[in-house]
Design an enzyme around this catalytic site. Structure first.
Site, PDB file in Angstrom:
ATOM      1  N   HIS A  33       0.838  -1.208   0.000  1.00 53.16           N
ATOM      2  CA  HIS A  33       0.000   0.000   0.000  1.00 53.16           C
ATOM      3  C   HIS A  33       0.867   1.251   0.000  1.00 53.16           C
ATOM      4  CE1 HIS A  33      -3.376  -2.609   1.211  1.00 53.16           C
ATOM      5  NE2 HIS A  33      -4.156  -1.634   0.781  1.00 53.16           N
ATOM      6  N   LYS A  37      -0.504   5.085   4.372  1.00 53.63           N
ATOM      7  CA  LYS A  37      -1.450   4.196   5.072  1.00 53.63           C
ATOM      8  C   LYS A  37      -1.053   4.066   6.542  1.00 53.63           C
ATOM      9  CE  LYS A  37      -3.811  -0.250   4.842  1.00 53.63           C
ATOM     10  NZ  LYS A  37      -5.110   0.339   5.201  1.00 53.63           N
TER      11      LYS A  37
END
Ligand code: NAD
Length: 270
Positions: A150, A154
């Site tokens: 990700h 995040k």
């Protein structure tokens, strides 16, 4: 023609909130009713998508038929409590809850239709379904390892989706991720415990999310992978789920219910 479903967006100015507002604008069966941001956010009091952004979840949910929430755990708990009080359906994609917060959330499903999805993508839900089938068919001779990647901003790790995929594999083996999950490895770790479900986390750049479930056997390996290139499929899935949710009785639902995929796990978003 029935009236458009009125949607409140919590986390309205975030990365996902922005894509949800765009998805609602593109779907004639729904309309934006209210937008909520955190107190102190510079966008509060300003206009976005034709509405003034507020910071009062009670007023915002009261104006809607259903809430779509992509925010932070504390905001979800506050807005969900307001929705339960007002009898307004709630669909949340927020991740990173503690086990105590999880229990607090699920309690509200007695009062309202509540849908939790670690991942609103239809394709990721199909991936989870396939992972369960693969686990059933491959049996114990294949080690399950999940890798997620990700964007650098995040906040939680591993991703809610990786944990959900891990829970799906563990449940298909008749156990739980709590018992067999290995969420990090470092140093003299010894041999891999039989039946372990490993999850590894990568972070970087602006990647909206990738998940690969590896089934590693002796001399062969299967990979089931999903790669996101935008956030629009998460937003479209959330709008689809919200439209479905307003017609359901109180209870706890998952994307598997929306998609008719049977037992593929609840998509717990911790
Ligand atoms: P983000 O940081 O861009 O957005 C979160 C927003 O919530 C921010 O705008 C923030 O100001 C806002 N917020 C903070 N406190 C608030 C409060 N008290 N009330 C209302 N809003 C508040 O993050 P993002 O990338 O949009 O992701 C949000 C969440 O959604 C994360 O938990 C992420 O893991 C999850 N997510 C889920 C899916 C899915 O399909 N389920 C997909 C992508 C992201």
């Amino acid at each position: 023609m029935s009236a458009a479903v009125r949607i409140c967006v919590v986390g309205a100015l975030g990365r996902m909130g922005e894509r949800v507002r765009a998805a609602v604008a593109a779907e004639p069966a729904v309309t934006l009713a209210s937008l909520v941001e955190g107190p102190g956010h510079p966008g509060v009091g300003r206009e976005a998508s034709g509405l003034v952004v507020g910071d009062d979840p009670e007023a915002a949910v009261a104006a809607a038929d259903v809430v779509i929430d992509f925010s932070v755990p504390g905001a979800t708990l506050a807005a969900l409590a307001a929705a339960a009080e007002a009898g307004v359906a709630y669909a949340t994609g927020t991740t990173g809850f503690t086990p105590d917060q999880e229990s607090g959330i699920e309690r509200h499903a007695r009062a309202i239709p509540l849908l939790r999805a670690a991942n609103f993508s239809v394709a990721v839900n199909v991936l989870a379904h396939l992972a369960r089938i693969a686990t059933d068919l491959l049996g114990e001779g294949f080690d399950a390892e999940i890798v997620e990647l990700h964007h650098a901003a995040k906040r939680d790790a591993p991703s809610g989706t990786a944990l959900w995929l891990g829970e799906t594999v563990a449940a298909a083996r008749g156990t739980s991720l709590e018992k067999v999950g290995v969420l990090s490895r470092e140093g003299e770790i010894g041999e891999r415990p039989p039946g372990a479900v490993g999850i590894q986390t990568l972070r970087g750049g602006d990647n909206p999310g990738e998940h690969t479930v590896h089934f590693v056997g002796r001399g062969e390996r299967i990979e089931l992978a999903h790669r996101s290139f935008t956030r629009d499929h998460f937003a479209a899935g959330a709008v689809r789920a919200a439209r479905w949710l307003v017609d359901q009785p109180p209870g706890l639902y998952s994307m598997a219910d929306v998609l008719g995929l049977g037992r593929a796990g609840s998509g717990r978003s911790r």
